[in-house]
Design a protein around this motif. Structure first.
Motif, mmCIF file in Angstrom:
data_model
loop_
_atom_site.group_PDB
_atom_site.id
_atom_site.type_symbol
_atom_site.label_atom_id
_atom_site.label_comp_id
_atom_site.label_asym_id
_atom_site.label_seq_id
_atom_site.Cartn_x
_atom_site.Cartn_y
_atom_site.Cartn_z
ATOM 1 N N LEU A 25 0.840 -1.195 0.000
ATOM 2 C CA LEU A 25 0.000 0.000 0.000
ATOM 3 C C LEU A 25 0.871 1.239 0.000
ATOM 4 C CD1 LEU A 25 -2.629 -1.121 2.671
ATOM 5 C CD2 LEU A 25 -2.689 -1.443 0.187
ATOM 6 N N ASP A 26 0.653 2.124 -0.977
ATOM 7 C CA ASP A 26 1.470 3.320 -1.103
ATOM 8 C C ASP A 26 0.565 4.531 -1.306
ATOM 9 O OD1 ASP A 26 3.757 4.887 -1.200
ATOM 10 O OD2 ASP A 26 4.755 3.659 -2.717
ATOM 11 N N SER A 27 1.197 5.695 -1.460
ATOM 12 C CA SER A 27 0.467 6.966 -1.479
ATOM 13 C C SER A 27 0.558 7.681 -2.817
ATOM 14 C CB SER A 27 1.012 7.888 -0.376
ATOM 15 O OG SER A 27 0.937 7.270 0.880
ATOM 16 N N GLY A 28 0.743 6.924 -3.891
ATOM 17 C CA GLY A 28 0.877 7.536 -5.200
ATOM 18 C C GLY A 28 -0.442 8.031 -5.757
ATOM 19 N N ARG A 29 -0.334 8.708 -6.890
ATOM 20 C CA ARG A 29 -1.503 9.193 -7.634
ATOM 21 C C ARG A 29 -1.325 8.731 -9.076
ATOM 22 N NH1 ARG A 29 -0.805 14.989 -4.794
ATOM 23 N NH2 ARG A 29 -2.074 14.627 -2.920
ATOM 24 N N PRO A 30 -1.731 7.488 -9.351
ATOM 25 C CA PRO A 30 -1.451 6.927 -10.680
ATOM 26 C C PRO A 30 -2.196 7.604 -11.815
ATOM 27 C CG PRO A 30 -2.848 5.457 -9.382
ATOM 28 C CD PRO A 30 -2.373 6.529 -8.450
ATOM 29 N N THR B 20 -1.585 13.925 -13.852
ATOM 30 C CA THR B 20 -1.027 14.285 -15.154
ATOM 31 C C THR B 20 0.387 13.723 -15.306
ATOM 32 O OG1 THR B 20 -2.343 16.306 -15.165
ATOM 33 C CG2 THR B 20 -0.463 16.198 -16.681
ATOM 34 N N ILE B 21 1.208 13.930 -14.273
ATOM 35 C CA ILE B 21 2.493 13.237 -14.179
ATOM 36 C C ILE B 21 2.302 12.168 -13.109
ATOM 37 C CG2 ILE B 21 4.939 13.418 -13.632
ATOM 38 C CD1 ILE B 21 4.857 16.303 -14.555
ATOM 39 N N ARG B 22 2.248 10.922 -13.531
ATOM 40 C CA ARG B 22 1.891 9.846 -12.610
ATOM 41 C C ARG B 22 2.854 9.753 -11.439
ATOM 42 N NH1 ARG B 22 1.836 4.383 -15.252
ATOM 43 N NH2 ARG B 22 3.643 5.212 -16.364
ATOM 44 N N GLU B 23 2.306 9.622 -10.242
ATOM 45 C CA GLU B 23 3.083 9.340 -9.040
ATOM 46 C C GLU B 23 2.870 7.875 -8.686
ATOM 47 O OE1 GLU B 23 3.077 13.584 -6.626
ATOM 48 O OE2 GLU B 23 1.639 12.039 -6.062
ATOM 49 N N LEU B 24 3.945 7.113 -8.698
ATOM 50 C CA LEU B 24 3.848 5.672 -8.485
ATOM 51 C C LEU B 24 4.641 5.221 -7.269
ATOM 52 C CD1 LEU B 24 4.179 4.567 -12.222
ATOM 53 C CD2 LEU B 24 2.087 4.875 -10.882
ATOM 54 N N GLY B 25 4.931 6.169 -6.362
ATOM 55 C CA GLY B 25 5.659 5.846 -5.143
ATOM 56 C C GLY B 25 6.682 6.919 -4.831
ATOM 57 N N GLY B 26 7.307 6.777 -3.669
ATOM 58 C CA GLY B 26 8.336 7.724 -3.272
ATOM 59 C C GLY B 26 7.823 9.117 -2.990
ATOM 60 N N THR B 27 6.566 9.230 -2.576
ATOM 61 C CA THR B 27 5.987 10.559 -2.373
ATOM 62 C C THR B 27 6.351 11.160 -1.023
ATOM 63 O OG1 THR B 27 3.951 9.743 -1.345
ATOM 64 C CG2 THR B 27 3.993 9.864 -3.755
ATOM 65 N N GLY B 28 6.687 10.321 -0.044
ATOM 66 C CA GLY B 28 6.926 10.822 1.302
ATOM 67 C C GLY B 28 5.664 11.222 2.035
ATOM 68 N N ARG B 29 4.485 10.885 1.477
ATOM 69 C CA ARG B 29 3.207 11.248 2.089
ATOM 70 C C ARG B 29 2.587 10.051 2.799
ATOM 71 N NH1 ARG B 29 2.097 13.422 -3.122
ATOM 72 N NH2 ARG B 29 0.707 11.643 -3.460
ATOM 73 N N VAL B 30 1.974 10.313 3.934
ATOM 74 C CA VAL B 30 1.182 9.301 4.634
ATOM 75 C C VAL B 30 -0.241 9.336 4.079
ATOM 76 C CG1 VAL B 30 0.240 8.604 6.872
ATOM 77 C CG2 VAL B 30 2.569 9.512 6.732
ATOM 78 N N HIS B 31 -0.780 8.188 3.749
ATOM 79 C CA HIS B 31 -2.176 8.134 3.313
ATOM 80 C C HIS B 31 -3.065 7.769 4.510
ATOM 81 C CE1 HIS B 31 -0.518 4.032 2.412
ATOM 82 N NE2 HIS B 31 -1.587 3.702 3.136
ATOM 83 N N ASP B 32 -4.325 7.490 4.239
ATOM 84 C CA ASP B 32 -5.295 7.213 5.306
ATOM 85 C C ASP B 32 -5.075 5.802 5.845
ATOM 86 O OD1 ASP B 32 -7.473 6.787 6.943
ATOM 87 O OD2 ASP B 32 -8.943 7.613 5.551
ATOM 88 N N TRP B 33 -4.493 5.709 7.034
ATOM 89 C CA TRP B 33 -4.190 4.394 7.594
ATOM 90 C C TRP B 33 -5.446 3.625 7.997
ATOM 91 C CZ3 TRP B 33 0.564 5.761 11.170
ATOM 92 C CH2 TRP B 33 1.700 5.904 10.360
#
Length: 222
Positions: A132-137, A140-153
Motif C-alpha cells: 500500500l502506497d500513497s501515489g496518484r497513478p 497528469t504526471i503519474r506518481e507511483l511511489g516515493g511521495t513521502g506522504r502518509v495516506h489514510d491508515w
C-alpha cells in the motif's frame, strides 16, 4: 509476528550492505519511473541484486504495465521479487504469473480512498503480496511511489483485514511514526525510502532509529 522491513531506493552496493547489516529483510531497487526519487539504471540494479546475500530479498520496482515487458525487465535485472507499481490490468497480472512463476510478485495499491479495498479480489489470485502506497497513478504526471506522504491508515487497516495475502505499508514512514503504523495497521511489513535519508543518501543513524522503532512497535503488539 515480527514486522518485516523493506528499505527502498537502494542506490549502491554500499547502501545495500548498510541496510542488510541493520537487519533489513528486503531491499527495493527502483528502475525508471515517471516521477519520484531513487531510480537507478538496470545494470546497477542487476549488479546490486547479484551481491545481496540470502535470505534478504531484492525487489525490482518496475513501471512496466504488460506481462511481457515486466518479464523482460525481471530477466534483465535478476531480482528475487518484482514490485509492480502501476495498477496493471489483472489479466496481465495473471499472464505474468505464468511467465514468471518462480519470482515473488507484489502488487502496489495506491490508497486514494476506500475503493482501494475493492481491488483485492482482482489481483489476489495472481500475486504473492500487496504493498500500500500513497501515489496518484491518474495524475497528469503519474506518481507511483516515493511521495513521502502518509495516506489514510484507516483504509490501510481495512485492507489488511480484508486481504488474504501479506500486506506491506509504505508512504511517509519515519522512525517517529513506525511504531504507530504497526499498532494501527498491523501490516506484514513496512517499506520506506525518504524517511531514512539525509541529502539523498541512506542515513545510518535514521536507519538504526527506524529499526528500533519497528522492534518497539512489535513489542507492544505481543
Amino acid at each position: 509476528m515480527r514486522t518485516r522491513v523493506k528499505v527502498c531506493c537502494i542506490a549502491s552496493a554500499e547502501e545495500a550492505a548498510m541496510a542488510v547489516a541493520a537487519g533489513a529483510d528486503a531491499l527495493g531497487l527502483v528502475a525508471a519511473m515517471p516521477s519520484g526519487p531513487g531510480p537507478i539504471p538496470d545494470g546497477s540494479i542487476a549488479a546490486i541484486a547479484a551481491g545481496v546475500p540470502p535470505p534478504v530479498a531484492t525487489f525490482l520496482l518496475t513501471s512496466e504495465t504488460t506481462a511481457s515487458a515486466i518479464s523482460a525487465h525481471i530477466r534483465a535485472t535478476g531480482p528475487t521479487a518484482v514490485q509492480i507499481v502501476s495498477h496493471i490490468d489483472p489479466a496481465e497480472a495473471a499472464r505474468l504469473a505464468v511467465l514468471e512463476p518462480r519470482i515473488r510478485r507484489v502488487q502496489v495499491i495506491h490508497v486514494e480512498g476506500n475503493e482501494a479495498v475493492d481491488l483485492i479480489p482482482a489481483y489476489a489470485p495472481h500475486v504473492h503480496a500487496f504493498l500500500l502506497d500513497s501515489g496518484r497513478p491518474n495524475a497528469t504526471i503519474r506518481e507511483l511511489g516515493g511521495t513521502g506522504r502518509v495516506h489514510d491508515w484507516a483504509v490501510s487497516a481495512a485492507f489488511v483485514r480484508a486481504s488474504p495475502l501479506p500486506v506491506f505499508l509504505a508512504g511517509g514512514l519515519t522512525p517517529d511514526n513506525a511504531a504507530d503504523a504497526i499498532r494501527r495497521v498491523r501490516p506484514y511489513g513496512l517499506d520506506l525510502c525518504s524517511g531514512i535519508r539525509t541529502g539523498g543518501g541512506l542515513d545510518p543513524l535514521k536507519l538504526r532509529a527506524f529499526m528500533r522503532a519497528v522492534r518497539s512497535g512489535d513489542s507492544e503488539m505481543e
